[in-house]
Design a protein around this motif. Structure first.
Motif, mmCIF file in Angstrom:
data_model
loop_
_atom_site.group_PDB
_atom_site.id
_atom_site.type_symbol
_atom_site.label_atom_id
_atom_site.label_comp_id
_atom_site.label_asym_id
_atom_site.label_seq_id
_atom_site.Cartn_x
_atom_site.Cartn_y
_atom_site.Cartn_z
ATOM 1 N N PRO A 1 0.541 -1.207 -0.040
ATOM 2 C CA PRO A 1 0.029 0.180 0.076
ATOM 3 C C PRO A 1 0.723 1.303 -0.132
ATOM 4 C CG PRO A 1 -0.157 -1.101 2.118
ATOM 5 C CD PRO A 1 0.640 -1.981 1.090
ATOM 6 N N LEU A 2 2.022 1.182 0.354
ATOM 7 C CA LEU A 2 3.029 2.522 0.185
ATOM 8 C C LEU A 2 3.579 2.592 -1.108
ATOM 9 C CD1 LEU A 2 2.931 1.694 3.490
ATOM 10 C CD2 LEU A 2 5.348 2.236 3.430
ATOM 11 N N SER A 3 3.316 1.774 -2.077
ATOM 12 C CA SER A 3 3.815 1.932 -3.417
ATOM 13 C C SER A 3 2.462 2.177 -4.507
ATOM 14 C CB SER A 3 4.338 0.519 -3.752
ATOM 15 O OG SER A 3 5.198 0.105 -3.235
ATOM 16 N N VAL A 4 2.576 3.715 -4.929
ATOM 17 C CA VAL A 4 1.443 4.135 -5.612
ATOM 18 C C VAL A 4 2.044 4.838 -6.725
ATOM 19 C CG1 VAL A 4 0.004 6.184 -5.502
ATOM 20 C CG2 VAL A 4 0.515 4.853 -3.347
ATOM 21 N N THR A 5 1.362 4.558 -7.911
ATOM 22 C CA THR A 5 1.602 4.987 -9.350
ATOM 23 C C THR A 5 0.608 5.554 -9.755
ATOM 24 O OG1 THR A 5 2.907 2.962 -9.741
ATOM 25 C CG2 THR A 5 2.187 4.293 -11.733
ATOM 26 N N ASP A 6 0.669 6.851 -10.091
ATOM 27 C CA ASP A 6 -0.316 7.934 -10.538
ATOM 28 C C ASP A 6 0.171 8.533 -11.873
ATOM 29 O OD1 ASP A 6 -2.393 9.481 -10.774
ATOM 30 O OD2 ASP A 6 -1.737 10.933 -9.092
ATOM 31 N N LEU A 7 0.064 7.913 -12.993
ATOM 32 C CA LEU A 7 0.490 8.411 -14.150
ATOM 33 C C LEU A 7 -0.438 8.928 -15.324
ATOM 34 C CD1 LEU A 7 3.462 5.724 -14.828
ATOM 35 C CD2 LEU A 7 3.700 8.425 -14.155
ATOM 36 N N ILE B 1 11.500 1.196 -14.140
ATOM 37 C CA ILE B 1 11.138 1.774 -12.800
ATOM 38 C C ILE B 1 9.836 1.695 -12.507
ATOM 39 C CG2 ILE B 1 10.581 4.279 -13.800
ATOM 40 C CD1 ILE B 1 12.916 3.795 -10.685
ATOM 41 N N GLN B 2 9.491 1.381 -11.225
ATOM 42 C CA GLN B 2 7.876 1.298 -10.751
ATOM 43 C C GLN B 2 8.070 1.499 -9.368
ATOM 44 O OE1 GLN B 2 6.548 -2.765 -10.674
ATOM 45 N NE2 GLN B 2 8.719 -3.738 -10.036
ATOM 46 N N ALA B 3 6.943 2.078 -8.787
ATOM 47 C CA ALA B 3 6.403 2.139 -7.425
ATOM 48 C C ALA B 3 6.778 0.984 -6.557
ATOM 49 C CB ALA B 3 5.054 2.852 -7.188
ATOM 50 N N GLY B 4 7.655 0.925 -5.680
ATOM 51 C CA GLY B 4 7.906 -0.429 -4.848
ATOM 52 C C GLY B 4 9.418 -0.893 -5.166
ATOM 53 N N GLY B 5 9.918 -0.536 -6.514
ATOM 54 C CA GLY B 5 11.145 -0.729 -6.686
ATOM 55 C C GLY B 5 12.251 -0.262 -6.021
ATOM 56 N N ARG B 6 13.303 -0.829 -6.377
ATOM 57 C CA ARG B 6 14.640 0.138 -5.754
ATOM 58 C C ARG B 6 14.920 1.323 -6.647
ATOM 59 N NH1 ARG B 6 19.254 -0.223 -8.754
ATOM 60 N NH2 ARG B 6 21.191 0.384 -7.736
ATOM 61 N N ALA B 7 15.150 2.393 -5.917
ATOM 62 C CA ALA B 7 15.682 3.650 -6.655
ATOM 63 C C ALA B 7 16.923 3.549 -7.084
ATOM 64 C CB ALA B 7 15.423 4.869 -5.651
ATOM 65 N N PRO B 8 17.260 3.851 -8.237
ATOM 66 C CA PRO B 8 18.757 3.536 -8.966
ATOM 67 C C PRO B 8 19.803 4.606 -8.319
ATOM 68 C CG PRO B 8 17.474 4.142 -10.734
ATOM 69 C CD PRO B 8 16.377 3.877 -9.557
ATOM 70 N N TYR C 1 15.471 6.608 -14.379
ATOM 71 C CA TYR C 1 14.090 6.911 -13.852
ATOM 72 C C TYR C 1 13.144 7.120 -14.963
ATOM 73 C CZ TYR C 1 15.781 7.236 -9.181
ATOM 74 O OH TYR C 1 16.367 6.848 -8.023
ATOM 75 N N GLY C 2 13.561 6.914 -16.369
ATOM 76 C CA GLY C 2 12.619 6.890 -17.358
ATOM 77 C C GLY C 2 12.110 7.986 -17.533
ATOM 78 N N ALA C 3 12.820 9.338 -17.177
ATOM 79 C CA ALA C 3 12.075 10.577 -17.521
ATOM 80 C C ALA C 3 12.327 11.398 -18.571
ATOM 81 C CB ALA C 3 12.750 11.612 -15.884
ATOM 82 N N TYR D 1 13.491 3.034 -1.689
ATOM 83 C CA TYR D 1 12.650 2.348 -2.761
ATOM 84 C C TYR D 1 11.844 3.415 -3.133
ATOM 85 C CZ TYR D 1 14.505 -2.265 -1.682
ATOM 86 O OH TYR D 1 15.097 -3.566 -1.391
ATOM 87 N N VAL D 2 11.076 3.106 -4.447
ATOM 88 C CA VAL D 2 10.090 4.393 -4.989
ATOM 89 C C VAL D 2 8.851 3.905 -4.168
ATOM 90 C CG1 VAL D 2 9.170 5.003 -7.085
ATOM 91 C CG2 VAL D 2 11.425 4.188 -7.138
ATOM 92 N N GLY D 3 8.415 5.140 -3.462
ATOM 93 C CA GLY D 3 7.094 5.108 -3.008
ATOM 94 C C GLY D 3 6.003 5.710 -3.755
ATOM 95 N N PHE D 4 6.242 7.043 -4.417
ATOM 96 C CA PHE D 4 5.351 7.255 -5.267
ATOM 97 C C PHE D 4 5.934 7.580 -6.819
ATOM 98 C CE2 PHE D 4 3.658 11.034 -7.483
ATOM 99 C CZ PHE D 4 2.267 10.784 -7.574
ATOM 100 N N LEU D 5 5.348 7.419 -7.769
ATOM 101 C CA LEU D 5 5.653 7.544 -9.075
ATOM 102 C C LEU D 5 4.425 7.996 -9.876
ATOM 103 C CD1 LEU D 5 8.211 7.046 -11.250
ATOM 104 C CD2 LEU D 5 6.799 4.886 -11.849
ATOM 105 N N GLY D 6 4.906 9.141 -10.375
ATOM 106 C CA GLY D 6 3.392 10.107 -11.082
ATOM 107 C C GLY D 6 3.824 11.236 -11.668
#
Length: 514
Positions: free
Chosen positions: A374-380, A403-410, A477-479, A494-499
């Motif tokens: 529940p701490l991993s949120v994607t809002d794209l 890259i995804q929410a919940g994954g390791r931050a590089p 980060y796929g940015a 770890y990535v918590g929010f990605l959006g």
């Protein structure tokens, strides 16, 4: 009225990691251990790449590198004749996103001492000769009785007291799995004069006759390992170890006095719960593994690293769901890692030709994550500022980066606006969370426990930004520099929010107490 916030039972790698995490956040705690001093043996000697990243954050990585060594190649013999040379896994190259790609050897005793020294540096201490006798809990506190006669009242108690955990037993938590009585092994630390330290040496024709000597980096000792599948029961002392080696290897070496030794059974077990009320379990108290693949100690350290910031957050008034997420995130990881180590153990017992191969990328623990938390949120879905989603581009860059929410931050090499080099891992280091903002758009305000940084490509005049000169941060980060992307990196990396929508990030920060 409580005496402290947290009592940690057990000062092994997990207990020490948790104590460091609490100490650097100013959380009052007591770390007690039944033993007379730090663990003296080499037992868990392999530090996986993800653990090295954790150690960088904890401030001990330079010491770990100075005290240890890379894993040496294997050299196998029949008698005096060399019959095989090779590595357990190929050396992996350093990349901008992955600064520590290879396993590092450090005897467990040294890991423990390095962590204990770090704890002392930041004001903590270990209370040895202080066993937990009993405890009880109510809705507001845990009452822990110590062998010294003292009773401590704390808001939480954490059992980091190993595979024979008193805490786990008192909780009545199931320890599911198996113990294979017939599959025992001996491990011993001792000096060996005249044997080269550039190889991990093996003798024998199979698992029931084999014996190995591995040079322990940063010491003058070797670790002897031998399976005991024939029912033999050598005494774990100098005479017993010398006799075993002579019978198995068939060569004469100048073996010294045994410094530490242990005979152990193959255990494959894990708990069905990580938490009961105000009492939690970490490390070997929650899961025990075969040493094959070097997973147990690393998983234990990462249990504590996951728990520390959440426990501190709840103690500071954060939402209870932070602490609730500990079991949900770590129990599946422990189950998966247990499966990997058990499979490697079984290959060794069967004498498979590739039983010593360690090139499975999952062993590095870099791919472990919490995508279902529940701490991993994607809002794209919604581009910042509204408009036509189709005109805002697609998310192929995100997919390509993995890259995804919940994954390791590089990691990635950047520099500040003055040109001073700054790696992302250096930005993440410390007890805070971090927001990385790629592209334009509003940012949340920085605050205690939250660092907020814009990441730009060269030529963008943004005061206080991180400059990504070679595009490694954007790639990792796929940015796209022309599209907004907001990434919340949790305190544990770890990535918590990605959006893309600032409102979504604001809602995330409010929900989880940032």
């Amino acid at each position: 009225m409580t005496d402290t916030d947290v009592v940690i039972v057990g000062a092994g790698p997990a207990g020490l990691t948790l104590a460091i995490e609490l100490a650097r956040r100013g959380v009052p705690h007591r770390l007690v251990d039944a033993g007379p001093g730090p663990f003296p043996g080499s037992r868990g000697k392999g530090l996986q790449p993800r653990t090295l990243e954790v150690f960088e954050d904890l401030g001990v990585l330079d010491t770990v590198f100075a005290a240890g060594s890379p894993y040496p190649p294997i050299r196998a013999y029949r008698g005096d004749t060399v019959v095989y040379e090779g590595r357990m896994a190929p050396e992996r190259a350093v990349t901008p996103q992955l600064p520590y790609p290879n396993v590092w050897m450090l005897p467990q005793a040294r890991t423990v001492r390095i962590l204990a020294d770090r704890l002392r540096e930041i004001g903590g201490t270990v209370e040895y000769d202080t066993a937990l006798v009993a405890f009880d809990q109510d809705e507001t506190a845990v009452h822990a009785e110590l062998a010294t006669g003292e009773t401590i009242t704390a808001r939480y108690l954490v059992g980091a007291d190993g595979g024979r955990s008193i805490v786990r037993s008192a909780l009545g938590v199931g320890f599911l799995g198996e113990t294979r009585e017939a599959e025992r092994s001996i491990v011993a630390d001792l000096p060996v004069a005249g044997l080269d330290r550039e190889h991990w040496h093996f003798w024998g024709d199979g698992p029931d006759t084999g014996v190995g000597l591995c040079p322990l980096g940063g010491t003058d000792l070797f670790q002897l390992q031998a399976p005991l599948l024939d029912g033999s029961t050598p005494t774990p002392d100098t005479a017993g170890v010398h006799a075993l080696f002579a019978a198995r290897a068939g060569v004469e070496l100048d073996l010294g006095e045994v410094v530490w030794a242990s005979v152990f059974r193959a255990n494959f077990r894990m708990v069905d719960r990580y938490r009961v009320g105000r009492v939690l379990l970490v490390g070997d108290a929650a899961h025990v593994h075969s040493p094959a693949g070097g997973q147990g100690l690393n998983t234990s350290i990462q249990d504590a690293y996951n728990l520390g910031w959440k426990l501190a957050g709840v103690l500071a008034g954060g939402p209870e769901l932070l602490l609730d997420s500990y079991q949900g995130e770590r129990l599946p990881v422990a189950a998966g890692v247990l499966g990997i180590s058990t499979a490697l153990h079984d290959r060794g017992i069967a004498g498979d030709a590739d039983a010593l191969r360690r090139d499975d990328p999952e062993l590095a623990q870099l791919t472990l994550g919490y995508p279902d938390s529940p701490l991993s949120v994607t809002d794209l879905d919604a581009p910042a500022g509204g408009g036509d989603p189709a005109a805002a581009g697609d998310d192929r860059a995100l997919a390509d980066a993995g890259i995804q929410a919940g994954g390791r931050a590089p990691d990635a090499p950047c520099h500040d606006t003055a040109g001073t080099p700054v790696r992302l891992f250096e930005v993440f280091a410390g007890p805070h969370a971090t927001v990385l903002a790629f592209g334009a758009g509003p940012l949340p305000a920085a605050r205690a426990g939250l660092v907020v940084l814009r990441v730009v490509r060269p030529g963008a005049a943004v005061p206080g930004a991180l400059v990504d000169p070679d595009g490694h941060a954007h790639a990792g980060y796929g940015a796209d520099p022309d599209r907004p992307l907001l990434v919340l990196v949790r305190p544990d990396g770890y990535v918590g929010f990605l959006g893309r929508d600032p409102a979504g990030l604001d809602a995330y920060l409010a929900k989880f107490g940032y």
